[in-house]
Design a protein around this motif. Structure first.
Motif, short mmCIF file in Angstrom:
data_model
loop_
_atom_site.label_atom_id
_atom_site.label_comp_id
_atom_site.label_asym_id
_atom_site.label_seq_id
_atom_site.Cartn_x
_atom_site.Cartn_y
_atom_site.Cartn_z
N TYR A 266 0.84 -1.20 0.00
CA TYR A 266 0.00 0.00 0.00
C TYR A 266 0.87 1.25 0.00
CZ TYR A 266 -3.46 3.41 1.62
OH TYR A 266 -4.28 4.50 1.73
N ILE B 153 0.78 4.22 -2.89
CA ILE B 153 0.46 5.61 -2.57
C ILE B 153 1.64 6.52 -2.88
CG2 ILE B 153 -0.20 7.19 -0.71
CD1 ILE B 153 -2.38 5.25 -1.65
N THR C 250 1.49 9.56 -5.53
CA THR C 250 1.78 10.94 -5.12
C THR C 250 2.87 11.56 -5.99
OG1 THR C 250 1.18 10.42 -2.83
CG2 THR C 250 2.50 12.38 -3.19
N THR D 10 6.07 10.15 1.63
CA THR D 10 4.85 9.34 1.60
C THR D 10 5.12 7.90 2.02
OG1 THR D 10 4.02 10.70 -0.21
CG2 THR D 10 2.93 8.60 0.17
N PRO E 2 -6.16 14.44 -2.35
CA PRO E 2 -6.62 13.03 -2.39
C PRO E 2 -5.54 12.03 -1.99
CG PRO E 2 -7.37 14.24 -4.32
CD PRO E 2 -6.43 15.14 -3.62
N TRP E 3 -4.32 12.21 -2.55
CA TRP E 3 -3.25 11.27 -2.20
C TRP E 3 -2.82 11.43 -0.75
CZ3 TRP E 3 -2.50 7.23 -5.00
CH2 TRP E 3 -2.72 7.26 -6.37
N TRP F 284 -4.79 12.26 1.73
CA TRP F 284 -5.78 11.57 2.56
C TRP F 284 -5.46 10.08 2.63
CZ3 TRP F 284 -8.82 13.48 6.01
CH2 TRP F 284 -9.35 14.76 5.88
N CYS F 285 -5.14 9.49 1.48
CA CYS F 285 -4.78 8.06 1.46
C CYS F 285 -3.51 7.80 2.26
CB CYS F 285 -4.59 7.59 0.02
SG CYS F 285 -6.08 7.69 -0.99
N TRP F 286 -2.68 8.81 2.38
CA TRP F 286 -1.41 8.68 3.10
C TRP F 286 -1.59 8.85 4.62
CZ3 TRP F 286 0.99 13.62 4.68
CH2 TRP F 286 2.21 13.47 5.33
#
Length: 390
Positions: free
Chosen positions: A52, A56, A60, A81, A119-120, A122-124
């Motif tokens: 994951y 990500i 990014t 990241t 967006p990236w 938030w996933c991070w």
């Protein structure tokens, strides 16, 4: 004279020392909590988290190269990241520290991003918040959430219109992680307390059974002491008195043990009058058992008998109809008990699931050990019981 009324006691606020300790734990001290702990799935968990992190980080960096100028800073974003996410399985707090420090470089490099977190990002950042809540207490999680809000407010002064929705979402994630982590910790405490209770019950049962063994030996001491003046010719009066005192002390010890046995006996339990079984009674449990013709103490024989009894019970319950073999040998001062069953029908269920724990408790009394596990499509229980306690 009237009596004083009830005193209303207030819960004292947290001391300043406790607050400082929590702050140091969050910001500086090493983090000993592990997300996966000693779970057998921890390697799978590591692989999933690291995969994951790689996805990500690549996303990014790619997004930055495509839409931002200058594009040469993408390795820094990739490291910022991937680094915290790679640290997550080992230390959620360390991952949070690195990720929070990385908020400022993200803000400086992603100048075209209107929100506090893209967006990236938030996933991070969301997995970091979730893992902190999973692995730490409510006090630590609350302080981490507060410091996260302070960091977001400080690094992006021009984007405060997004502050409430960003911090609110992160607060929900922190709370969700803490709720899931609290449930898991409560379940582990419950199982640990249950196992401890079962171990105590098994030890009390062992003590009740060992009472008969010890009482038999003490009775022999009483008989020999009381008959010494009649068996030994020319015994002096002083020696006769000595034997009498020893016999009386042994008799008193038997009485004390009987009273102790009454304390260990549970309510409604019937007093057992039959002698305790031993090694020679193993063939009564399993006529096809191969038992070495060796002299062992009553305590060792009783332990070997109970191991075979419990292993046979497990085999009948969890592999009905399976072929079973029982082998008891003795060599180098150790009794070796092996109970093996092949593949059988579907498990009948039942039982408390503590049979192996009880075996280990019994064998540990003698300084021995028990191994149990799958073997050749079936199951094997093997116990080593020293003839003499090391």
């Amino acid at each position: 004279m009237s009596l004083p009324g009830p005193v209303c006691r207030r819960t004292p606020p947290p001391s300043i020392d406790r607050v400082i300790r929590t702050f140091l734990e969050v910001v500086l001290l090493p983090d000993r909590a592990r997300v996966f702990g000693d779970s057998r799935f921890r390697r799978v968990g590591y692989g999933v988290v690291w995969a994951y992190a790689l996805v990500i980080a690549i996303g990014t960096a790619t997004d930055y190269v495509e839409f931002q100028e200058p594009a040469g800073w993408w390795p820094l974003l990739f490291a910022l990241t991937a680094g915290p996410l790679a640290l997550l399985p080992f230390s959620a707090l360390t991952a949070w520290r690195v990720a929070t420090l990385g908020l400022l470089p993200f803000h400086l490099l992603l100048t075209s991003e209107p929100a506090l977190l893209g967006p990236w990002q938030w996933c991070w950042y969301l997995p970091v918040a979730l893992f902190v809540g999973l692995t730490h207490s409510g006090r630590v999680t609350l302080l981490v959430a507060a410091l996260t809000g302070v960091a977001l407010w400080a690094v992006a002064p021009g984007k405060h219109e997004y502050f409430l929705i960003t911090t609110g979402t992160l607060a929900v994630v922190f709370l969700l992680g803490f709720a899931l982590g609290s449930r898991g910790r409560a379940e582990r405490r419950f199982h640990a307390e249950r196992d401890e209770k079962v171990a105590l019950q098994e030890r009390a049962r062992i003590a009740r059974e060992m009472h008969d063994v010890v009482a038999h030996h003490m009775s022999m001491v009483v008989v020999r002491c009381e008959t010494a003046p009649y068996r030994l010719a020319g015994l002096s009066p002083a020696a006769a008195r000595e034997f009498g005192e020893l016999g009386e002390a042994a008799r008193s010890a038997i009485g004390d043990m009987q009273r102790l046995l009454g304390v260990l006996r549970t309510s409604g339990q019937v007093l057992e009058t039959a002698p305790q079984p031993g090694l020679r009674q193993v063939v009564d449990l399993f006529p096809d058992a191969e038992v070495a013709d060796v002299e062992v103490s009553e305590a060792v024989g009783l332990t070997a008998y109970r191991v075979v009894q419990e292993a046979l019970t497990n085999a009948r319950r969890h592999a009905p109809g399976a072929p079973v073999s029982v082998l008891v040998t003795a060599a180098d001062g150790v009794v070796d008990v092996v109970v093996r069953n092949g593949a059988g029908g579907p498990s009948l269920g039942g039982g408390g699931g503590h049979g192996l724990a009880g075996m280990r408790e019994r064998v540990a009394v003698h300084g021995g050990s028990v191994e149990a596990g799958a073997r050749d499509g079936g199951f094997e229980v093997r116990a080593w019981i020293p003839l003499e306690r090391p």
